[in-house]
Design an enzyme around this catalytic site. Sequence first.
Site, PDB file in Angstrom:
ATOM      1  N   GLU A 235      -6.378   4.406   2.832  1.00 53.15           N
ATOM      2  CA  GLU A 235      -4.960   4.587   2.483  1.00 53.15           C
ATOM      3  C   GLU A 235      -4.729   4.817   0.991  1.00 53.15           C
ATOM      4  OE1 GLU A 235      -2.083   2.096   4.808  1.00 53.15           O
ATOM      5  OE2 GLU A 235      -3.920   1.202   5.574  1.00 53.15           O
ATOM      6  N   HIS A 251     -28.153  -3.086  16.532  1.00 56.45           N
ATOM      7  CA  HIS A 251     -28.492  -2.803  17.925  1.00 56.45           C
ATOM      8  C   HIS A 251     -27.975  -1.444  18.380  1.00 56.45           C
ATOM      9  CE1 HIS A 251     -30.183  -6.776  18.785  1.00 56.45           C
ATOM     10  NE2 HIS A 251     -29.344  -7.157  17.830  1.00 56.45           N
ATOM     11  N   LYS A 344       4.677   7.874  12.464  1.00 56.88           N
ATOM     12  CA  LYS A 344       5.717   6.914  12.873  1.00 56.88           C
ATOM     13  C   LYS A 344       7.006   7.648  13.261  1.00 56.88           C
ATOM     14  CE  LYS A 344       4.224   2.711  10.557  1.00 56.88           C
ATOM     15  NZ  LYS A 344       4.445   1.737   9.501  1.00 56.88           N
TER      16      LYS A 344
HETATM   17  C1  F6R Z   1       1.010   1.065   4.686  1.00 56.22           C
HETATM   18  C2  F6R Z   1       0.156   0.234   5.522  1.00 56.22           C
HETATM   19  C3  F6R Z   1       0.163   0.478   6.993  1.00 56.22           C
HETATM   20  C4  F6R Z   1       1.224  -0.413   7.688  1.00 56.22           C
HETATM   21  C5  F6R Z   1       1.241  -0.135   9.195  1.00 56.22           C
HETATM   22  C6  F6R Z   1       2.186  -1.074   9.933  1.00 56.22           C
HETATM   23  O1  F6R Z   1       1.011   0.555   3.373  1.00 56.22           O
HETATM   24  O2  F6R Z   1      -0.530  -0.600   5.038  1.00 56.22           O
HETATM   25  O3  F6R Z   1      -1.119   0.219   7.478  1.00 56.22           O
HETATM   26  O4  F6R Z   1       0.943  -1.759   7.442  1.00 56.22           O
HETATM   27  O5  F6R Z   1       1.623   1.172   9.417  1.00 56.22           O
HETATM   28  O6  F6R Z   1       3.434  -1.129   9.349  1.00 56.22           O
HETATM   29  P1  F6R Z   1       4.123  -2.541   9.098  1.00 56.22           P
HETATM   30  O7  F6R Z   1       3.157  -3.313   8.244  1.00 56.22           O
HETATM   31  O8  F6R Z   1       5.401  -2.266   8.404  1.00 56.22           O
HETATM   32  O9  F6R Z   1       4.319  -3.157  10.456  1.00 56.22           O
END
Ligand code: F6R
Length: 349
Positions: A235, A251, A344
């Site tokens: 990320e 393994h 998302k």
């Molecule tokens: C972005 C990050 C992502 C979010 C993931 C879930 O900085 O770290 O991995 O953590 O998309 O989102 P949240 O944490 O808001 O539930």
Amino acid sequence: MNWQELRAKLDSTDMLGRVLAFPEQMEAAWKIGAGFAPAAEPLREKKFERVVIAGMGGSAIGGDLAKSFLSDRATPITSCRDYALPKNVARGALFVASSYSGNTGVTLAAYDAARGVVAAMVAVTSGGELAARCARDGVPCCIIPGGMPPRAAIGFSLLPMLHVLRAAGAATFDDSEYDEALGVARERCAEYAPTRDDNAAIKLAKALHGKTAFVYAAPSLLEGVARRWSCQFNENSKTLAHFAFFPELNHNEIVGWEVGDIMKRAVILSLQDRDDHPMTRRHADVGLSLMKPFAGAIERYETPASGRLSRMLATMLLGDFASVYLAYLNGVDPTPVKKIDALKKEMSR
Ligand code: F6R
């Protein structure tokens, strides 16, 4: 290398500053957790068979770190990174929903699936739909400050969770472990700051530049940290990374180091802790010696001599800093995660 120049040029929300400020985040997160603990205390009566921590990405890793740290003194902890919650896992469980934004669809679906099935529920979030559902359902909800990339809020995902678990009677630990970890985090942040070009985090970033990281550890104290390193390289540095665990990888995966050309561009980062099983350490020694002729390089890291929380967070910080320096070397801004945002958006339609 002029790191401050790269920081000014590339780092739009100052991810490096956020990593440097981890000790302050720990202090704020600890206070929030301590303040929330009384709300979780009535849950003690339930005597949970297990804890299920539901979350994704950065928020899930808070749960992974809690699980690793508490593995020797907590009710068994399982993580849930899916929409569904297996019934045999849910029954008798304390369900903890962890979503920094409070709007992650998978975590919200797991929350809904848990309702009426688990023994009790609690949440850690900065707000969003998760906080709204908790208010609707009378579920205790620990509110943490919003406005950061979730992965940069790891102190807020981890430390209040520890308070919640202890207050609910599902874990034991001593406040002195936190005090020590805070001191160690301060030392590490000073050590890995860009003031010295030869610090271990910068060396690690340079070793990884143009390469792929294979993070190997034992499934003990550093299990969550190995995943964290890999995710931070993904990320923050926008680069592929992979994690796996000894002795299991000996393994199967070990045989994969044989044909192809990716290996010479792969760097194995082997993380070890003194609580690793002695035979697992031996597996690491033997396995790494067999992979050595094929790997681009192997770097080994041993945790410092201190308590479990300190060792875990010190090692996490090395990866966090390295991931930001690697982003700079890659010429990218560590903060945006455009593909996650696009995903998302599409999934919420
Ligand atoms: C972005 C990050 C992502 C979010 C993931 C879930 O900085 O770290 O991995 O953590 O998309 O989102 P949240 O944490 O808001 O539930």
